[in-house]
Motif scaffolding. Sequence first.
Motif, PDB file in Angstrom:
ATOM      1  N   GLU A  94       3.844  -3.554  -1.144  1.00  0.00           N
ATOM      2  CA  GLU A  94       4.505  -3.264   0.217  1.00  0.00           C
ATOM      3  C   GLU A  94       4.259  -1.972   0.769  1.00  0.00           C
ATOM      4  OE1 GLU A  94       8.489  -3.857  -0.502  1.00  0.00           O
ATOM      5  OE2 GLU A  94       8.486  -6.022  -0.245  1.00  0.00           O
ATOM      6  N   ALA A  95       3.745  -0.871  -0.381  1.00  0.00           N
ATOM      7  CA  ALA A  95       3.605   0.654   0.141  1.00  0.00           C
ATOM      8  C   ALA A  95       1.883   0.510   0.506  1.00  0.00           C
ATOM      9  CB  ALA A  95       3.924   1.322  -0.950  1.00  0.00           C
ATOM     10  N   THR A  96       1.355  -0.156  -0.168  1.00  0.00           N
ATOM     11  CA  THR A  96      -0.331  -0.416   0.032  1.00  0.00           C
ATOM     12  C   THR A  96      -0.448  -1.019   1.321  1.00  0.00           C
ATOM     13  OG1 THR A  96      -0.679  -0.312  -2.297  1.00  0.00           O
ATOM     14  CG2 THR A  96      -2.186  -1.458  -0.949  1.00  0.00           C
ATOM     15  N   GLY A  97       0.411  -2.123   1.801  1.00  0.00           N
ATOM     16  CA  GLY A  97       0.259  -2.810   2.705  1.00  0.00           C
ATOM     17  C   GLY A  97       0.705  -1.842   4.158  1.00  0.00           C
ATOM     18  N   ARG A  98       1.507  -1.135   3.855  1.00  0.00           N
ATOM     19  CA  ARG A  98       1.973   0.025   4.934  1.00  0.00           C
ATOM     20  C   ARG A  98       0.891   0.832   5.047  1.00  0.00           C
ATOM     21  NH1 ARG A  98       6.884  -0.477   2.251  1.00  0.00           N
ATOM     22  NH2 ARG A  98       6.437   1.407   1.271  1.00  0.00           N
ATOM     23  N   THR A 151       2.089   9.076  -3.072  1.00  0.00           N
ATOM     24  CA  THR A 151       1.533   8.995  -4.604  1.00  0.00           C
ATOM     25  C   THR A 151       0.492   8.227  -4.684  1.00  0.00           C
ATOM     26  OG1 THR A 151       3.741   9.458  -5.182  1.00  0.00           O
ATOM     27  CG2 THR A 151       2.616   8.578  -6.756  1.00  0.00           C
ATOM     28  N   LEU A 152       0.856   6.966  -4.037  1.00  0.00           N
ATOM     29  CA  LEU A 152      -0.463   6.237  -4.102  1.00  0.00           C
ATOM     30  C   LEU A 152      -1.719   6.799  -3.624  1.00  0.00           C
ATOM     31  CD1 LEU A 152       1.445   2.557  -3.703  1.00  0.00           C
ATOM     32  CD2 LEU A 152       0.393   3.577  -5.823  1.00  0.00           C
ATOM     33  N   HIS A 154      -2.620   9.694  -3.152  1.00  0.00           N
ATOM     34  CA  HIS A 154      -2.930  10.886  -4.067  1.00  0.00           C
ATOM     35  C   HIS A 154      -3.783  10.185  -5.253  1.00  0.00           C
ATOM     36  CE1 HIS A 154      -2.746  14.767  -5.958  1.00  0.00           C
ATOM     37  NE2 HIS A 154      -2.756  13.986  -7.176  1.00  0.00           N
ATOM     38  N   GLU A 155      -3.096   9.320  -5.807  1.00  0.00           N
ATOM     39  CA  GLU A 155      -3.664   8.805  -7.423  1.00  0.00           C
ATOM     40  C   GLU A 155      -4.856   7.834  -7.068  1.00  0.00           C
ATOM     41  OE1 GLU A 155      -3.102  10.226  -9.872  1.00  0.00           O
ATOM     42  OE2 GLU A 155      -0.973  10.889  -9.359  1.00  0.00           O
ATOM     43  N   HIS A 156      -4.996   6.998  -5.877  1.00  0.00           N
ATOM     44  CA  HIS A 156      -6.262   6.174  -5.519  1.00  0.00           C
ATOM     45  C   HIS A 156      -7.267   7.161  -5.166  1.00  0.00           C
ATOM     46  CE1 HIS A 156      -5.093   2.025  -5.454  1.00  0.00           C
ATOM     47  NE2 HIS A 156      -3.959   2.432  -5.435  1.00  0.00           N
ATOM     48  N   ALA A 157      -6.981   8.405  -4.577  1.00  0.00           N
ATOM     49  CA  ALA A 157      -8.217   9.200  -4.202  1.00  0.00           C
ATOM     50  C   ALA A 157      -8.843   9.783  -5.659  1.00  0.00           C
ATOM     51  CB  ALA A 157      -7.590  10.436  -3.589  1.00  0.00           C
ATOM     52  N   HIS A 158      -8.034   9.940  -6.809  1.00  0.00           N
ATOM     53  CA  HIS A 158      -8.480  10.228  -8.066  1.00  0.00           C
ATOM     54  C   HIS A 158      -9.311   9.223  -8.420  1.00  0.00           C
ATOM     55  CE1 HIS A 158      -6.641  14.075  -8.641  1.00  0.00           C
ATOM     56  NE2 HIS A 158      -5.423  13.696  -8.373  1.00  0.00           N
ATOM     57  N   VAL A 159      -8.860   8.022  -8.417  1.00  0.00           N
ATOM     58  CA  VAL A 159      -9.507   6.962  -9.048  1.00  0.00           C
ATOM     59  C   VAL A 159     -10.827   6.639  -8.174  1.00  0.00           C
ATOM     60  CG1 VAL A 159      -9.667   4.202  -9.204  1.00  0.00           C
ATOM     61  CG2 VAL A 159      -7.563   5.543  -9.629  1.00  0.00           C
TER      62      VAL A 159
END
Length: 159
Positions: A94-98, A151-152, A154-159
Amino acid sequence: MAADSLMTSPARAAELWRALGGTPFLADTFEPRTLLSLAAATRRRAAPHAFPTLAEYLDPAKAADVFRDHARCRTEGIESEPLEDPALLRQIAEATGRITDRIPPWAPLFRIPIRYRHMPGNHLSCTTALIPQAIFLGTPAFAHDRLLEETLIHEHAHV
C-alpha cells in the motif's frame, strides 16, 4: 564497458551516468532497465555459468549467492528473518502504491526485485551493498504510513 574500469576513469563514469539517464529518484529520465541490465551482466561476468538466463541474475537470493561467492568483501549478515507477515507485506504494498501514484516515474524503481527482511529490536531500516537487493525493516518502520513511505524511498534509493 567493464564495471571495474569505471573506478579508474571519470570519463567512463560520466558515460555510464549519461547512459543511465541520470540519478535514480532525482532524474525522471533515469533508465532502471539499463541499470538492471548492467547489474545482471556484471553478475554473469562474475559467475558465467551460474544461471541459464540473464534475468535469473536479478533474483535477490541468486544475486546474494553470486555476491557471496565472488565479492572481495563479505558480511555475516544482519540479524533478521524473512518478512512474511501478510499485514506488514500489505502495508509495504500500500505504501509503495501511494508513492508511485504520487510520483509515477518512480514506479519502475519500485519494481526492482527486492527481498524484504524483518529486523528485531528498535532498528528502523537498513540496506547494505554486501547483501544485494535486500531491504531490512524494523517494526518501528511500520508505525505510521508516512514513516514507512519515507523509509521505503530511502532504502530503495540505496538498492
